[in-house]
Design an enzyme around this catalytic site. Structure first.
Site, PDB file in Angstrom:
ATOM      1  N   CYS A   1      24.864  11.371  44.793  1.00  0.00           N
ATOM      2  CA  CYS A   1      25.860  12.287  44.247  1.00  0.00           C
ATOM      3  C   CYS A   1      27.172  12.026  44.973  1.00  0.00           C
ATOM      4  O   CYS A   1      27.182  11.850  46.194  1.00  0.00           O
ATOM      5  CB  CYS A   1      25.396  13.728  44.474  1.00  0.00           C
ATOM      6  SG  CYS A   1      26.571  14.951  43.880  1.00  0.00           S
TER       7      CYS A   1
ATOM      8  N   HIS B   1      21.365  16.216  36.038  1.00  0.00           N
ATOM      9  CA  HIS B   1      22.069  16.254  37.325  1.00  0.00           C
ATOM     10  C   HIS B   1      23.424  16.951  37.160  1.00  0.00           C
ATOM     11  O   HIS B   1      23.803  17.808  37.961  1.00  0.00           O
ATOM     12  CB  HIS B   1      22.237  14.810  37.831  1.00  0.00           C
ATOM     13  CG  HIS B   1      22.962  14.669  39.128  1.00  0.00           C
ATOM     14  ND1 HIS B   1      22.394  14.085  40.247  1.00  0.00           N
ATOM     15  CD2 HIS B   1      24.221  15.021  39.514  1.00  0.00           C
ATOM     16  CE1 HIS B   1      23.274  14.110  41.251  1.00  0.00           C
ATOM     17  NE2 HIS B   1      24.391  14.653  40.826  1.00  0.00           N
ATOM     18  N   GLU B   2      24.142  16.598  36.082  1.00  0.00           N
ATOM     19  CA  GLU B   2      25.478  17.178  35.872  1.00  0.00           C
ATOM     20  C   GLU B   2      25.400  18.652  35.487  1.00  0.00           C
ATOM     21  O   GLU B   2      26.200  19.463  35.964  1.00  0.00           O
ATOM     22  CB  GLU B   2      26.251  16.378  34.819  1.00  0.00           C
ATOM     23  CG  GLU B   2      26.567  14.954  35.224  1.00  0.00           C
ATOM     24  CD  GLU B   2      27.125  14.830  36.636  1.00  0.00           C
ATOM     25  OE1 GLU B   2      28.005  15.615  37.015  1.00  0.00           O
ATOM     26  OE2 GLU B   2      26.656  13.947  37.375  1.00  0.00           O
TER      27      GLU B   2
ATOM     28  N   HIS C   1      25.031  20.774  38.406  1.00  0.00           N
ATOM     29  CA  HIS C   1      26.274  21.038  39.144  1.00  0.00           C
ATOM     30  C   HIS C   1      26.970  22.301  38.629  1.00  0.00           C
ATOM     31  O   HIS C   1      27.622  23.012  39.380  1.00  0.00           O
ATOM     32  CB  HIS C   1      27.249  19.864  39.016  1.00  0.00           C
ATOM     33  CG  HIS C   1      27.037  18.785  40.033  1.00  0.00           C
ATOM     34  ND1 HIS C   1      27.066  19.009  41.391  1.00  0.00           N
ATOM     35  CD2 HIS C   1      26.809  17.456  39.897  1.00  0.00           C
ATOM     36  CE1 HIS C   1      26.859  17.876  42.046  1.00  0.00           C
ATOM     37  NE2 HIS C   1      26.690  16.915  41.158  1.00  0.00           N
TER      38      HIS C   1
HETATM   39 NI    NI Z   1      26.337  14.939  41.612  1.00  0.00          NI
END
Ligand code: NI
Length: 184
Positions: free
Chosen positions: A111, A154-155, A158
């Site tokens: 990341c 993953h995004e 966030h």
């Molecule tokens: Ni990330």
């Protein structure tokens, strides 16, 4: 444009906040944000161009990673032979369904906001369907699998204040669920 100094790093509370929904039509600031997020990814993946900027290559960048707590993320997932597997600016994305089958990248995840390597399988869904709005405010639904699905999860994490290593089993970091697949 964003440089490495603009990327928020683990420890910054913005990375642990739930991001706010984006309103349409997009404000000028949000349009600029969308542009700059994608621009980072494009330049970071272009070896020649990136010699100038020394960006860490990325396949996804979410607004909280540049200090903006809004539900927006750019993804640019390369495929084999200079093809693009998936490129989109995801606004207010949600996962509306997922496979029972799990998947993880065999190499683990990284990341832009996490400077150290953290080893272990980040166990996610192998296939997902997401709903989001594009830059024009149109609602889109797309089904993704394998690598592209992992990048989007993953995004989206966030935007919910979750970092990849939250998913790594602390005691046995290289533990995969029985039916899970490893993606190279
Ligand atoms: Ni990330």
């Amino acid at each position: 444009m964003y440089l490495m100094k603009d990327i928020t790093r683990d420890g910054d509370p913005v990375l642990r906040k739930r991001a706010a929904k984006v309103q349409f039509p997009l404000s000028e600031a949000d349009q600029q944000l969308a542009h700059d997020l994608m621009q980072y990814l494009v330049i970071s993946q272009d070896e020649e161009e990136n010699k100038k900027y020394k960006l860490r290559p990325g396949v996804g960048l979410a607004a909280p990673q540049v200090g903006v707590s809004e539900c927006m993320a750019a993804v640019l997932v390369p495929g084999p032979d200079d093809t693009i597997l998936f490129q989109e600016t995801l606004i207010n994305p949600v996962i509306i369904s997922n496979s029972v089958q799990d998947a993880a990248l065999s190499e683990g995840e990284g990341c832009l906001s996490v400077d150290k390597d953290i080893e272990g399988y980040v166990v996610r869904h192998d296939r997902i369907t997401i709903r989001y709005q594009n830059l024009e405010g149109e609602t889109k639904k797309v089904r993704l699998k394998n690598y592209a699905a992992i990048v989007c999860q993953h995004e989206i994490d966030h935007l919910n204040g979750i970092l990849f290593y939250d998913h790594i089993n602390k005691k046995t970091p290289f533990k995969m669920t029985p039916e899970g697949v490893l993606i190279d």
